[in-house]
Design an enzyme around this catalytic site. Sequence first.
Site, PDB file in Angstrom:
ATOM      1  N   ARG A   1      44.034  31.768  29.510  1.00  0.00           N
ATOM      2  CA  ARG A   1      44.890  30.851  30.291  1.00  0.00           C
ATOM      3  C   ARG A   1      45.443  29.750  29.384  1.00  0.00           C
ATOM      4  NH1 ARG A   1      44.126  34.618  33.111  1.00  0.00           N
ATOM      5  NH2 ARG A   1      42.733  34.763  34.900  1.00  0.00           N
TER       6      ARG A   1
ATOM      7  N   GLU B   1      31.840  39.543  46.043  1.00  0.00           N
ATOM      8  CA  GLU B   1      33.214  39.836  45.607  1.00  0.00           C
ATOM      9  C   GLU B   1      33.351  41.234  45.010  1.00  0.00           C
ATOM     10  OE1 GLU B   1      34.898  37.104  42.730  1.00  0.00           O
ATOM     11  OE2 GLU B   1      36.798  38.171  42.698  1.00  0.00           O
TER      12      GLU B   1
ATOM     13  N   LYS C   1      34.547  38.051  49.517  1.00  0.00           N
ATOM     14  CA  LYS C   1      35.741  37.721  48.725  1.00  0.00           C
ATOM     15  C   LYS C   1      36.372  39.014  48.216  1.00  0.00           C
ATOM     16  CE  LYS C   1      37.362  35.201  44.652  1.00  0.00           C
ATOM     17  NZ  LYS C   1      37.295  33.956  43.906  1.00  0.00           N
TER      18      LYS C   1
ATOM     19  N   SER D   1      43.254  36.099  44.402  1.00  0.00           N
ATOM     20  CA  SER D   1      44.701  36.328  44.265  1.00  0.00           C
ATOM     21  C   SER D   1      44.985  37.522  43.361  1.00  0.00           C
ATOM     22  CB  SER D   1      45.434  35.066  43.816  1.00  0.00           C
ATOM     23  OG  SER D   1      44.992  34.570  42.584  1.00  0.00           O
ATOM     24  N   GLY D   2      44.127  37.800  42.402  1.00  0.00           N
ATOM     25  CA  GLY D   2      44.154  39.082  41.694  1.00  0.00           C
ATOM     26  C   GLY D   2      45.401  39.414  40.887  1.00  0.00           C
ATOM     27  N   GLY D   3      46.238  38.416  40.608  1.00  0.00           N
ATOM     28  CA  GLY D   3      47.459  38.701  39.850  1.00  0.00           C
ATOM     29  C   GLY D   3      48.717  38.615  40.703  1.00  0.00           C
TER      30      GLY D   3
END
Length: 338
Positions: free
Chosen positions: A31, A175, A217, A260-262
Amino acid sequence: MSTLNDTARAMVAPGKGILAADESSGTIKKRFDSISVESTEDRRRAYREMLFTTSGAGDFISGVILFDETIRQQASDGTPLPKILEKEGIIPGIKVDKGTTPLAKSSNELVTEGLDGLRARLVEYRDLGARFAKWRAVIDIGSGVPSQYCLNVNAQGLARYASLCQEEGIVPIVEPEVLMDGDHSIGTCATVTTATLLTVFDELIAQRVELEGMILKPNMVIPGKKFAGGQASPSEVAEATVRCFREVVPAAVPGICFLSGGQGDEEATANLDAINRLGPHPWQFSFSYGRALQAPALKAWKGDDANIRAGQDAYRHRAHMNSLARSGSYTEAAEKAS
Ligand code: 13P
């Protein structure tokens, strides 16, 4: 002391969702690379302090998932970062898995590690202020995968983790992420997500996990990023997602907080909004976004303390938009007004 169910319900309180700020050292480096900032301990601390000291964030954010390094760090005034969150009315949580490793005797499938010593780590994290935890299993869609073998071992890991958390009074975020990489259709995502969740809930129940005291999740049901048929509209994603969860998730689970996964940040908000417009639902449908809550804040900050205000404004705005999506009241006008 609050019960697991009290904490789980507070995590999915109306109008609020969770910030995933638990990027591992490798992920946060990626990031920071995107804004050309070196990932040093000081810059990671400064970035997360910026997010956690955002005034008013507690109106939209119920909890924050921290990484091991972060739960031990202090803000510039010496206050431990978990205490900064508590002052804003936000519940601190902790990522406890140790990432993925190739699954033995499988090609290209992964299993999540981190069970060894977990009981003792949970006790330590609880003393540092964590009231919930997270464990992420990764399921890839591709030629011949996922195998039922991969679903089984990942579900067993999730259930062992969840059971240990509950024994220590910590709410587990369970998750199982079906990745959106690949060229599969929304229908394939629905089939794989359904099979994954059925396997996960079988194991959770077998391992005596109290469903009232956990949060799920998952991914949304959405086409792969490289699907030739293009992306789906929010209402298509919402209909496929709600249909899938109604079939397999027991109503005893207090909340389903999507990753959100992308997805793009506005896309993730619009999809959550469309899901909540189809309500009422048996569970709270909420968010536990990493990239979709942080991307604009990271860009505005650029690693420079002079931009803290701009970074906080960007984060507050995304948190606010997702808060509106919790009740299906997100609008284009709200998005543009900042
Ligand atoms: P994303 O929203 O960026 O997918 O991150 C959420 C998360 O915590 C993944 O484990």
